[in-house]
Design an enzyme around this catalytic site. Structure first.
Site, PDB file in Angstrom:
ATOM      1  N   GLY A  29       0.816  -1.217   0.000  1.00 48.00           N
ATOM      2  CA  GLY A  29       0.000   0.000   0.000  1.00 48.00           C
ATOM      3  C   GLY A  29       0.845   1.261   0.000  1.00 48.00           C
ATOM      4  CD  GLU A 103      -1.980  -6.672   2.843  1.00 45.57           C
ATOM      5  OE1 GLU A 103      -1.517  -5.690   2.239  1.00 45.57           O
ATOM      6  OE2 GLU A 103      -3.157  -6.718   3.221  1.00 45.57           O
TER       7      GLU A 103
HETATM    8  C1  5RP Z   1      -3.533  -3.740   0.935  1.00 41.14           C
HETATM    9  C2  5RP Z   1      -3.828  -3.238   2.295  1.00 41.14           C
HETATM   10  C3  5RP Z   1      -3.283  -1.902   2.675  1.00 41.14           C
HETATM   11  O1  5RP Z   1      -2.540  -2.025   3.831  1.00 41.14           O
HETATM   12  C4  5RP Z   1      -4.424  -0.955   2.915  1.00 41.14           C
HETATM   13  O2  5RP Z   1      -5.263  -0.946   1.768  1.00 41.14           O
HETATM   14  C5  5RP Z   1      -3.958   0.452   3.241  1.00 41.14           C
HETATM   15  O3  5RP Z   1      -3.353   1.017   2.135  1.00 41.14           O
HETATM   16  P1  5RP Z   1      -2.789   2.496   2.138  1.00 41.14           P
HETATM   17  O4  5RP Z   1      -1.587   2.492   3.002  1.00 41.14           O
HETATM   18  O5  5RP Z   1      -2.495   2.768   0.679  1.00 41.14           O
HETATM   19  O6  5RP Z   1      -3.878   3.408   2.651  1.00 41.14           O
HETATM   20  O7  5RP Z   1      -4.456  -3.868   3.108  1.00 41.14           O
HETATM   21  O8  5RP Z   1      -4.170  -4.962   0.687  1.00 41.14           O
END
Ligand code: 5RP
Length: 217
Positions: A29, A103
């Site tokens: 992310g 994850e």
């Molecule tokens: C990806 C995720 C990310 O951690 C989540 O979407 C947060 O993303 P960002 O740091 O861009 O806000 O779970 O699958």
């Protein structure tokens, strides 16, 4: 402070937890992207990383950070990742970037899971952000019907295929008052690979605005 500045601050603070000579678990992310850039500055001190997505792998490799298969390294000391929502008990919704399954695997394999977020991700009750559920493609409609029976409103994230070759259902309008119970129920639906609730294994620490929040359990 802008959201990007908050994300960067959290990522920089998380770097303080990286121990020399270790393999670091790395999430996915825009917040983690700041963490990876920071990790690049100390790449000579770590052995490498285990990555949760092709996207993070590309960024890690572009910095010359070795990326290992989780099977080759065993348990990890530290996993650092972002989140879409975080409740006061460090339980999370993740998967906005469709990387939730890997994850979750790395979080489970890690001694300590540090979640890095900006203020907007904090909620009292999870569920304002649509809950991602990774499904085997042929089971999409079956799983969607089961989720409706549980009270959710699933929407297929059309056009998105996960790194594992699967599809995502985003479940809208769910006020998740029992995240551990719902995670268990979703895990039992045949065809579900993983759901984006990180409640049975929440984050150990959450970093917001450079401050670390630890929840006593
Ligand atoms: C990806 C995720 C990310 O951690 C989540 O979407 C947060 O993303 P960002 O740091 O861009 O806000 O779970 O699958």
């Amino acid at each position: 402070m802008s959201r990007d500045a908050q994300k960067k601050l959290a990522a920089e603070k998380a770097l303080e937890y990286v121990e020399d000579g270790t393999v670091v678990g790395v999430g996915t992310g825009s917040t983690v992207a700041f963490f990876i850039d920071g990790l690049a500055r100390m790449k000579g001190r770590i052995e490498g990383a285990v990555s949760s997505s092709e996207q993070s792998t590309r960024q890690l490799k572009s910095h010359g950070i070795p990326v290992f298969d989780l099977n080759a390294v065993g348990p990890l000391k530290l996993y650092v990742d972002g989140a879409d929502e975080c409740d006061p008990y460090n339980r999370l919704i993740k998967g906005g970037g469709a990387a939730l399954t890997r994850e979750k695997i790395i979080a489970e394999a890690s001694e300590r899971f540090i979640c890095i977020i900006d203020e907007a991700k904090q909620v009292e009750v999870l569920g304002q952000f649509p809950l991602p559920v990774e499904v085997i493609p042929m089971a999409r409609s079956l799983v969607a019907r089961r989720i409706v029976e549980l009270g959710g409103q699933p929407v297929w994230r059309e056009g998105v295929t996960t790194d594992n070759g699967n599809w995502i259902l985003d479940v809208h309008h769910w006020r998740i008052t029992d995240p551990v119970g719902l995670e268990a129920k979703l895990n039992q639906i045949v065809g579900v690979v993983a759901c984006g609730l990180f409640a049975a294994r929440p984050a150990d620490d959450v970093i917001i605005n450079g401050q670390v929040r630890v929840v006593a359990r």
